[in-house]
Structure formats: structure tokens, C-alpha cells
Design a protein around this motif. Structure first.
Motif, PDB file in Angstrom:
ATOM      1  N   VAL A   1       0.828  -1.201   0.000  1.00 42.56           N
ATOM      2  CA  VAL A   1       0.000   0.000   0.000  1.00 42.56           C
ATOM      3  C   VAL A   1       0.865   1.254   0.000  1.00 42.56           C
ATOM      4  O   VAL A   1       0.553   2.238  -0.670  1.00 42.56           O
ATOM      5  CB  VAL A   1      -0.959   0.004   1.208  1.00 42.56           C
ATOM      6  N   ALA A   2       1.972   1.211   0.720  1.00 42.30           N
ATOM      7  CA  ALA A   2       2.883   2.360   0.749  1.00 42.30           C
ATOM      8  C   ALA A   2       3.441   2.646  -0.639  1.00 42.30           C
ATOM      9  O   ALA A   2       3.618   3.802  -1.016  1.00 42.30           O
ATOM     10  CB  ALA A   2       4.018   2.098   1.736  1.00 42.30           C
ATOM     11  N   ILE A   3       3.682   1.602  -1.417  1.00 42.65           N
ATOM     12  CA  ILE A   3       4.245   1.758  -2.757  1.00 42.65           C
ATOM     13  C   ILE A   3       3.164   2.011  -3.800  1.00 42.65           C
ATOM     14  O   ILE A   3       3.353   2.809  -4.716  1.00 42.65           O
ATOM     15  CB  ILE A   3       5.081   0.516  -3.132  1.00 42.65           C
ATOM     16  N   ASP A   4       2.024   1.357  -3.679  1.00 39.36           N
ATOM     17  CA  ASP A   4       0.975   1.465  -4.695  1.00 39.36           C
ATOM     18  C   ASP A   4      -0.410   1.728  -4.089  1.00 39.36           C
ATOM     19  O   ASP A   4      -1.307   0.881  -4.158  1.00 39.36           O
ATOM     20  CB  ASP A   4       0.945   0.195  -5.546  1.00 39.36           C
TER      21      ASP A   4
ATOM     22  N   GLU B   1      -3.400  -0.572 -15.868  1.00 38.26           N
ATOM     23  CA  GLU B   1      -3.096   0.079 -17.141  1.00 38.26           C
ATOM     24  C   GLU B   1      -1.593  -0.024 -17.407  1.00 38.26           C
ATOM     25  O   GLU B   1      -0.787  -0.133 -16.479  1.00 38.26           O
ATOM     26  CB  GLU B   1      -3.524   1.545 -17.101  1.00 38.26           C
ATOM     27  N   HIS B   2      -1.220   0.050 -18.668  1.00 38.50           N
ATOM     28  CA  HIS B   2       0.184  -0.089 -19.073  1.00 38.50           C
ATOM     29  C   HIS B   2       1.102   0.886 -18.322  1.00 38.50           C
ATOM     30  O   HIS B   2       2.194   0.510 -17.879  1.00 38.50           O
ATOM     31  CB  HIS B   2       0.319   0.104 -20.582  1.00 38.50           C
ATOM     32  N   ASP B   3       0.664   2.118 -18.144  1.00 43.98           N
ATOM     33  CA  ASP B   3       1.486   3.133 -17.481  1.00 43.98           C
ATOM     34  C   ASP B   3       1.719   2.835 -16.003  1.00 43.98           C
ATOM     35  O   ASP B   3       2.641   3.392 -15.399  1.00 43.98           O
ATOM     36  CB  ASP B   3       0.844   4.519 -17.607  1.00 43.98           C
ATOM     37  N   ASP B   4       0.906   1.982 -15.401  1.00 47.82           N
ATOM     38  CA  ASP B   4       1.005   1.688 -13.973  1.00 47.82           C
ATOM     39  C   ASP B   4       1.750   0.393 -13.661  1.00 47.82           C
ATOM     40  O   ASP B   4       1.944   0.066 -12.487  1.00 47.82           O
ATOM     41  CB  ASP B   4      -0.397   1.592 -13.362  1.00 47.82           C
ATOM     42  N   ILE B   5       2.150  -0.337 -14.672  1.00 41.21           N
ATOM     43  CA  ILE B   5       2.719  -1.674 -14.449  1.00 41.21           C
ATOM     44  C   ILE B   5       3.944  -1.637 -13.536  1.00 41.21           C
ATOM     45  O   ILE B   5       4.057  -2.449 -12.621  1.00 41.21           O
ATOM     46  CB  ILE B   5       3.043  -2.378 -15.791  1.00 41.21           C
ATOM     47  N   GLU B   6       4.857  -0.708 -13.733  1.00 38.72           N
ATOM     48  CA  GLU B   6       6.069  -0.664 -12.902  1.00 38.72           C
ATOM     49  C   GLU B   6       5.744  -0.448 -11.429  1.00 38.72           C
ATOM     50  O   GLU B   6       6.314  -1.104 -10.555  1.00 38.72           O
ATOM     51  CB  GLU B   6       7.021   0.405 -13.405  1.00 38.72           C
TER      52      GLU B   6
ATOM     53  N   ILE C   1       3.872  -5.316  -5.585  1.00 31.41           N
ATOM     54  CA  ILE C   1       3.775  -6.774  -5.479  1.00 31.41           C
ATOM     55  C   ILE C   1       5.075  -7.363  -4.941  1.00 31.41           C
ATOM     56  O   ILE C   1       5.063  -8.209  -4.049  1.00 31.41           O
ATOM     57  CB  ILE C   1       3.397  -7.388  -6.843  1.00 31.41           C
ATOM     58  N   ARG C   2       6.201  -6.914  -5.463  1.00 27.16           N
ATOM     59  CA  ARG C   2       7.502  -7.418  -5.004  1.00 27.16           C
ATOM     60  C   ARG C   2       7.782  -7.067  -3.548  1.00 27.16           C
ATOM     61  O   ARG C   2       8.536  -7.767  -2.872  1.00 27.16           O
ATOM     62  CB  ARG C   2       8.623  -6.870  -5.881  1.00 27.16           C
TER      63      ARG C   2
ATOM     64  N   MET D   1      -0.152 -10.972  -6.836  1.00 26.51           N
ATOM     65  CA  MET D   1       0.421 -11.375  -8.118  1.00 26.51           C
ATOM     66  C   MET D   1      -0.224 -10.572  -9.233  1.00 26.51           C
ATOM     67  O   MET D   1      -1.357 -10.098  -9.101  1.00 26.51           O
ATOM     68  CB  MET D   1       0.258 -12.869  -8.354  1.00 26.51           C
ATOM     69  N   LEU D   2       0.491 -10.413 -10.319  1.00 21.78           N
ATOM     70  CA  LEU D   2       0.018  -9.758 -11.507  1.00 21.78           C
ATOM     71  C   LEU D   2      -0.227 -10.830 -12.555  1.00 21.78           C
ATOM     72  O   LEU D   2       0.667 -11.641 -12.833  1.00 21.78           O
ATOM     73  CB  LEU D   2       1.051  -8.749 -11.996  1.00 21.78           C
TER      74      LEU D   2
END
Length: 65
Positions: free
Chosen positions: A17-20, A40-45, A51-52, A60-61
Motif C-alpha cells: 500500500v505504501a508503494i501502490d 493500465e500499461h502506465d502503472d505496471i512498474e 507486489i515485489r 500477483m500480476l
């Protein structure tokens, strides 16, 4: 792509949550909740980083069906 969770593994660390915070949150019990399942593609990173960050691999994605 979309995010899936294994809530039974969640230990309430909150790293994800802190990261995303745009896709993830914690409920009243401190367990992960996916607020926006579709990625969305722009949010994948950012999503991948969130997730990591989970020490118990509760997220998981996956490819959308």
C-alpha cells in the motif's frame, strides 16, 4: 493485466500500500484489498514494485482473460 491477492497469506505489513496506494489498500482487519484490479500499461512498474514488496507473496500480476 490485473492484480490478484491471496488474502489468507497477508500479514498486514502494508508495504504494498505504501508503494501502490492507487491499486491497493488495507481493510479494517489490516488485510490487503485490491481497490483497482485492472492495471493500465502506465502503472505496471508501480504495481510490480508493490507486489515485489510483499514479504509473504500475497499478491500477483496476471494476464487479463
Amino acid at each position: 493485466m490485473r492484480i490478484e491477492s491471496k488474502r489468507w497469506l497477508c500479514q498486514s505489513y502494508g508495504n504494498c500500500v505504501a508503494i501502490d496506494p492507487g491499486h491497493l489498500d488495507l481493510d479494517d482487519e489490516g488485510l490487503v484489498v485490491i481497490t483497482h484490479e485492472t492495471v493500465e500499461h502506465d502503472d505496471i512498474e508501480t504495481v510490480q514494485a508493490g507486489i515485489r514488496s510483499c514479504p509473504v507473496n500475497a499478491l500477483m500480476l496476471v494476464e487479463s482473460e
